[in-house]
Design a protein around this motif. Structure first.
Motif, PDB file in Angstrom:
ATOM      1  N   PHE A 198     -17.836   5.204  -2.229  1.00  0.00           N
ATOM      2  CA  PHE A 198     -16.989   6.444  -2.482  1.00  0.00           C
ATOM      3  C   PHE A 198     -17.660   7.376  -3.416  1.00  0.00           C
ATOM      4  O   PHE A 198     -17.144   8.593  -3.330  1.00  0.00           O
ATOM      5  N   GLY A 199     -18.304   6.972  -4.621  1.00  0.00           N
ATOM      6  CA  GLY A 199     -18.654   8.015  -5.555  1.00  0.00           C
ATOM      7  C   GLY A 199     -17.687   8.326  -6.437  1.00  0.00           C
ATOM      8  O   GLY A 199     -17.871   9.283  -7.474  1.00  0.00           O
ATOM      9  N   GLU A 200     -16.431   7.509  -6.475  1.00  0.00           N
ATOM     10  CA  GLU A 200     -15.382   7.842  -7.571  1.00  0.00           C
ATOM     11  C   GLU A 200     -15.799   6.761  -8.606  1.00  0.00           C
ATOM     12  O   GLU A 200     -16.641   6.073  -8.722  1.00  0.00           O
ATOM     13  N   TYR A 201     -14.938   7.195  -9.823  1.00  0.00           N
ATOM     14  CA  TYR A 201     -15.225   6.339 -10.851  1.00  0.00           C
ATOM     15  C   TYR A 201     -14.320   5.197 -10.758  1.00  0.00           C
ATOM     16  O   TYR A 201     -13.113   5.124  -9.965  1.00  0.00           O
ATOM     17  N   ILE A 202     -14.849   3.869 -10.697  1.00  0.00           N
ATOM     18  CA  ILE A 202     -14.434   2.678 -10.613  1.00  0.00           C
ATOM     19  C   ILE A 202     -14.531   1.800 -11.761  1.00  0.00           C
ATOM     20  O   ILE A 202     -15.486   1.738 -12.408  1.00  0.00           O
ATOM     21  N   THR A 203     -13.338   1.143 -12.087  1.00  0.00           N
ATOM     22  CA  THR A 203     -13.059   0.097 -13.256  1.00  0.00           C
ATOM     23  C   THR A 203     -12.693  -1.062 -12.979  1.00  0.00           C
ATOM     24  O   THR A 203     -12.480  -1.447 -11.828  1.00  0.00           O
ATOM     25  N   GLU A 204     -12.640  -1.940 -13.845  1.00  0.00           N
ATOM     26  CA  GLU A 204     -12.154  -3.337 -13.526  1.00  0.00           C
ATOM     27  C   GLU A 204     -10.768  -3.191 -12.696  1.00  0.00           C
ATOM     28  O   GLU A 204     -10.488  -4.168 -11.992  1.00  0.00           O
ATOM     29  N   ASN A 205      -9.987  -2.367 -13.108  1.00  0.00           N
ATOM     30  CA  ASN A 205      -8.807  -1.914 -12.598  1.00  0.00           C
ATOM     31  C   ASN A 205      -8.876  -2.267 -11.047  1.00  0.00           C
ATOM     32  O   ASN A 205      -8.212  -2.719 -10.062  1.00  0.00           O
ATOM     33  N   GLU A 206      -9.769  -1.132 -10.399  1.00  0.00           N
ATOM     34  CA  GLU A 206      -9.965  -1.163  -8.979  1.00  0.00           C
ATOM     35  C   GLU A 206     -10.637  -2.280  -8.445  1.00  0.00           C
ATOM     36  O   GLU A 206     -10.213  -2.779  -7.344  1.00  0.00           O
ATOM     37  N   GLU A 207     -11.594  -2.975  -9.181  1.00  0.00           N
ATOM     38  CA  GLU A 207     -12.222  -4.073  -8.588  1.00  0.00           C
ATOM     39  C   GLU A 207     -11.171  -5.217  -8.688  1.00  0.00           C
ATOM     40  O   GLU A 207     -11.006  -5.950  -7.526  1.00  0.00           O
ATOM     41  N   TYR A 212      -7.495  -8.862  -5.613  1.00  0.00           N
ATOM     42  CA  TYR A 212      -6.125  -9.205  -5.341  1.00  0.00           C
ATOM     43  C   TYR A 212      -5.734  -9.317  -3.752  1.00  0.00           C
ATOM     44  O   TYR A 212      -4.989 -10.196  -3.371  1.00  0.00           O
ATOM     45  N   LEU A 213      -5.780  -8.252  -3.370  1.00  0.00           N
ATOM     46  CA  LEU A 213      -5.414  -7.604  -2.011  1.00  0.00           C
ATOM     47  C   LEU A 213      -6.196  -8.828  -0.894  1.00  0.00           C
ATOM     48  O   LEU A 213      -5.723  -9.139   0.043  1.00  0.00           O
ATOM     49  N   ARG A 252      -3.311   9.062   2.147  1.00  0.00           N
ATOM     50  CA  ARG A 252      -3.720   9.214   0.584  1.00  0.00           C
ATOM     51  C   ARG A 252      -3.402   8.060  -0.215  1.00  0.00           C
ATOM     52  O   ARG A 252      -2.506   7.328   0.109  1.00  0.00           O
ATOM     53  N   PHE A 253      -4.509   7.650  -1.050  1.00  0.00           N
ATOM     54  CA  PHE A 253      -4.278   6.187  -1.825  1.00  0.00           C
ATOM     55  C   PHE A 253      -5.459   6.224  -2.800  1.00  0.00           C
ATOM     56  O   PHE A 253      -6.167   7.213  -3.051  1.00  0.00           O
ATOM     57  N   GLN A 254      -5.114   5.313  -3.858  1.00  0.00           N
ATOM     58  CA  GLN A 254      -6.261   5.108  -4.873  1.00  0.00           C
ATOM     59  C   GLN A 254      -7.002   3.899  -4.459  1.00  0.00           C
ATOM     60  O   GLN A 254      -6.485   3.131  -4.093  1.00  0.00           O
ATOM     61  N   ASN A 255      -8.387   3.983  -4.961  1.00  0.00           N
ATOM     62  CA  ASN A 255      -9.279   2.956  -4.385  1.00  0.00           C
ATOM     63  C   ASN A 255      -8.836   1.650  -5.082  1.00  0.00           C
ATOM     64  O   ASN A 255      -8.258   1.546  -6.293  1.00  0.00           O
ATOM     65  N   GLY A 256      -9.136   0.605  -4.246  1.00  0.00           N
ATOM     66  CA  GLY A 256      -8.500  -0.715  -4.488  1.00  0.00           C
ATOM     67  C   GLY A 256      -7.746  -0.957  -3.669  1.00  0.00           C
ATOM     68  O   GLY A 256      -7.530  -2.335  -3.331  1.00  0.00           O
ATOM     69  N   PHE A 257      -7.059  -0.132  -2.880  1.00  0.00           N
ATOM     70  CA  PHE A 257      -6.052  -0.449  -1.893  1.00  0.00           C
ATOM     71  C   PHE A 257      -6.763  -0.309  -0.384  1.00  0.00           C
ATOM     72  O   PHE A 257      -5.790  -0.354   0.655  1.00  0.00           O
ATOM     73  N   GLU A 258      -7.886  -0.377  -0.236  1.00  0.00           N
ATOM     74  CA  GLU A 258      -8.618  -0.203   1.072  1.00  0.00           C
ATOM     75  C   GLU A 258      -8.296  -1.137   2.084  1.00  0.00           C
ATOM     76  O   GLU A 258      -7.953  -0.921   3.506  1.00  0.00           O
ATOM     77  N   ARG A 259      -7.916  -2.259   1.646  1.00  0.00           N
ATOM     78  CA  ARG A 259      -7.729  -3.325   2.912  1.00  0.00           C
ATOM     79  C   ARG A 259      -6.160  -3.132   3.500  1.00  0.00           C
ATOM     80  O   ARG A 259      -6.006  -3.369   4.573  1.00  0.00           O
ATOM     81  N   MET A 260      -5.480  -2.710   2.677  1.00  0.00           N
ATOM     82  CA  MET A 260      -4.097  -2.336   3.095  1.00  0.00           C
ATOM     83  C   MET A 260      -4.221  -1.222   3.893  1.00  0.00           C
ATOM     84  O   MET A 260      -3.616  -0.973   4.879  1.00  0.00           O
ATOM     85  N   VAL A 261      -5.052  -0.057   3.503  1.00  0.00           N
ATOM     86  CA  VAL A 261      -5.231   1.175   4.201  1.00  0.00           C
ATOM     87  C   VAL A 261      -5.771   0.831   5.588  1.00  0.00           C
ATOM     88  O   VAL A 261      -5.542   1.480   6.613  1.00  0.00           O
ATOM     89  N   LYS A 262      -6.862   0.015   5.777  1.00  0.00           N
ATOM     90  CA  LYS A 262      -7.598  -0.470   7.052  1.00  0.00           C
ATOM     91  C   LYS A 262      -6.526  -1.092   7.739  1.00  0.00           C
ATOM     92  O   LYS A 262      -6.672  -0.594   9.123  1.00  0.00           O
TER      93      LYS A 262
END
Length: 685
Positions: A198-207, A212-213, A252-262
């Motif tokens: 995505f090119g966004e800032y990714i941290t341990e939180n998003e991973e 988890y999802l 609209r969402f925050q990175n890390g929730f892609e599986r739910m978004v899909k």
């Protein structure tokens, strides 16, 4: 030469020049430090752009992707920010008062290069780099005034506003602009490397969030998505709007929730709605303060966002406003067919991020009084343009919220409880809330009094019901546009709404307010204060910028009673009540919104409760001015402020003869038939 060939030539030429600047030392030492460091960043992004085009993102190891991501954002992370040129305070200290603020603005604009490289946006990369070279060339000549630098920055924003604003508008309605959709729907979401595409800032939180999802079953993911998408569909149904006329939905969402978004994308597609997913804005001309509208990753540094929230002060004048409005009008006309079939946003909010209390810096740009009025005027006129093409009476929305891993060790338990919260019994709440509405409809006003340290003492005036058998003041809000269930709300009558609203502590739009107090006179804010800073002036400025949004005053746009005691107890149980998102927090007590009403831009559309009664309180004395001049009717903001149950001594409907009907006493619901709401409160004391 074609336009593409011409642009490619410009891109190559300016890229070469950037490489040369990184090696030159012709400027004074302090300016050399700035340009060499920034050129180094630009050269890194240019090399990365080549690697991305050659498929590096899909071949690189997870560790290499993490290292690259950290390198891209390292300069604005809290540990490095104090000596970053993106920090206006440091820029002024090193570069001086003349150039510091201007070059800090340039630094912030240049940071957009990251996402341009990932999306292969050659035009955006080219014009940003050409601006950097232009400023460098100006400063090569001795005695260049700061005014000349400012003019160069101004004309960059103004001259390219057509391309930047037009693209932004198309992104909002055109499903063919599918950079993010392709990642979400085509990549292997169980391989966490996808996050770094995505090119966004990714941290341990998003991973961790994505992992988890990934640990949930497909049935669990589908159920979470179904709550979300059904809320959107039911919003159209309850609003008596025809969803079959719509072809797109903005997710609209925050990175890390892609599986739910899909999963949500598939469910929306089954409804006939194609996904429109765009990134939060990066160009200064499109940013809206520190708010991120769209999808985004981790926020590298909230203080950085706060420092640059009013960078528009550099270019905001009457000429620019008129130009941007003309560009908006033309851009929407170009996509009017797409805009006409756009259904509105479906938003996944998050909570649990580390708290943030900003530091005000005198070196940061800030709007002056004249510019504040211009911004208000622009917001009003821009809102009218949007509403002409994406009609308020035809669109809807939904919002749902989930915790992120950053919330702490109890994340999994909080997440499970939030999922349950989002799926509470729709019909039970509908019946209980109808009892509350019937009592409120007997009143001509509502009295709200705080207790203990809460100083609230407020009278909210209600509209007169000409036909109580067919009309009501309050909407029975369950789980559709605002998930979870749990509130009854109205747009109060302004005349007669008087008193003090106080809350001991609250987060609004991610910012904390201590002892926030608003005094209303005939429904409008007359006085305001908080105790975040030492001086009265700083506290007032904080409220003016982030609650009043530079309006001289705002009316009360909503009064509501939240009924979701389960959400309230969840907050208490995990000691997270202070960081619950407003979406949940507003259901955990009475709340009051300042700004537009709940029905702004759609007041003419009849709204009905499940019992068939029409909600007639869709206007107030200000919103009704839309019939004369829409510019006087809307403020472009709606901020909810919630008082927790334990701070409430009394809420009662006051009949015309002065007799009261208590709704809440000492933090407990007291109307017969509402006792069920107290059970969870009583279980926890």
């Amino acid at each position: 030469m074609s336009r593409e060939e011409y642009l490619e030539e410009r891109f190559l030429l300016v890229s070469e020049r950037i490489g040369e600047i990184g090696k030159e030392t012709v400027l004074p030492e302090n300016l050399n430090a700035y340009f060499q460091k920034t050129a180094e960043f630009l050269n890194y992004v240019l090399e990365l752009h080549k690697k991305i085009k050659n498929g590096w993102l899909k071949k690189a190891s997870l560790e290499a992707l993490r290292e690259n991501n950290q390198h891209l954002y390292q300069d604005i992370l809290p540990d490095a920010y104090e000596t970053s040129f993106a920090n206006p305070a440091w820029a002024v200290k090193v570069l001086g008062n003349e150039y510091g603020k201007l070059l800090s603005f340039l630094e912030a604009e240049i940071r957009g290069m990251i996402v341009f490289a990932y999306e292969d946006r050659i035009f955006d990369m080219t014009v940003v780099m050409e601006l950097f070279v232009q400023i460098y060339n100006l400063l090569e000549e001795p005695d260049r005034s700061a005014e000349e630098i400012k003019e160069a920055l101004y004309w960059y924003v103004s001259d390219y506003s057509e391309e930047m604003v037009t693209r932004r508008i198309r992104e909002a309605v055109d499903p063919d602009m599918n950079f993010a959709v392709k990642i979400i729907c085509q990549e292997d979401l169980f391989d966490l490397r996808y996050l770094y595409q995505f090119g966004e800032y990714i941290t341990e939180n998003e991973e961790k969030m994505a992992a988890y999802l990934n640990g949930l079953s497909q049935e669990e993911i589908d159920a979470m998505a179904r709550t979300f998408t059904e809320g959107y569909r039911i919003g159209f149904l309850v609003g008596r709007k025809d969803i079959s006329k719509k072809k797109t939905v903005n997710i609209r969402f925050q990175n890390g929730f892609e599986r739910m978004v899909k999963a949500a994308v598939k469910q929306f597609q089954d409804m006939g709605l194609a996904p429109v997913i765009y990134r939060s804005a990066v160009h200064a001309v499109n940013r809206k303060g520190q708010n991120r509208i769209g999808y985004y990753g981790a926020i590298p540094n909230r203080q950085y966002d706060y420092d640059h929230r009013e960078d528009a002060a550099l270019f905001l004048n009457q000429e620019f406003i008129q130009r941007k409005l003309r560009v908006m009008q033309v851009a929407y006309e170009q996509v009017k067919e797409l805009a006409n079939v756009h259904g509105g946003p479906a938003v996944i909010e998050t909570f649990g991020e580390r708290s943030f209390s900003p530091l005000n810096k005198k070196e940061a740009f800030s709007l002056n009084g004249y510019q504040q009025k211009l911004q208000v005027s622009y917001n009003n006129e821009a809102g009218q343009i949007v509403n002409r093409y994406i009609k308020g009476e035809e669109r809807s929305f939904t919002i749902i919220a989930y915790p992120v891993c950053e919330i702490g060790e109890q994340f999994e338990a909080i997440f499970r409880d939030t999922v349950r919260l989002n799926n509470l019994d729709y019909h039970q709440y509908q019946e209980i809330q109808q009892i509350i509405i019937q009592a409120l409809d007997e009143g001509e006003s509502v009295t709200i009094k705080g207790q203990d340290k809460n100083r609230t003492d407020l009278t909210v005036a209600l509209h007169r019901l000409e036909n109580p058998k067919k009309q009501t003041n309050f909407e029975n809000c369950v789980a559709d546009v605002n998930i979870p269930v749990g509130e009854v709300f109205t747009s109060p009558r302004l005349t007669g709404t008087n008193g003090v609203l106080h809350v001991t502590g609250v987060y609004l739009n991610g910012l904390y307010y201590k002892d926030l107090e608003l005094t209303f006179e005939n429904g409008k804010i007359k006085e305001y204060s908080c105790r975040n800073f030492e001086s009265l002036e700083e506290n007032r400025k904080y409220i003016e910028e982030n609650i009043l949004f530079h309006h001289a005053s705002l009316p009360i746009g909503e009064f509501a009673i939240g009924t979701n005691t389960t959400a309230y107890v969840m907050g208490k149980k995990y000691k997270i009540e202070a960081i619950l998102p407003i979406l949940i927090a507003e259901k955990t007590g009475p709340h009051f919104a300042v700004g537009d009403t709940c029905y702004s831009w759609a007041e003419e559309t009849p709204v009905y409760n499940p019992d068939g009664k029409e909600i007639i309180a869709r206007d107030n004395e200000i919103s009704i001015l839309r019939k004369e001049d829409p510019g006087k009717a809307y403020f472009g903001c709606h901020t909810d402020i919630t008082i927790p149950y334990e701070e409430i001594a009394l809420i009662e409907a006051v009949r015309p003869d002065g007799r009261g009907i208590p709704i809440i006493e000492n933090g407990r619901f007291v109307l017969p038939g509402t006792e069920e709401l107290n059970k969870v409160l009583d279980e926890t004391g």
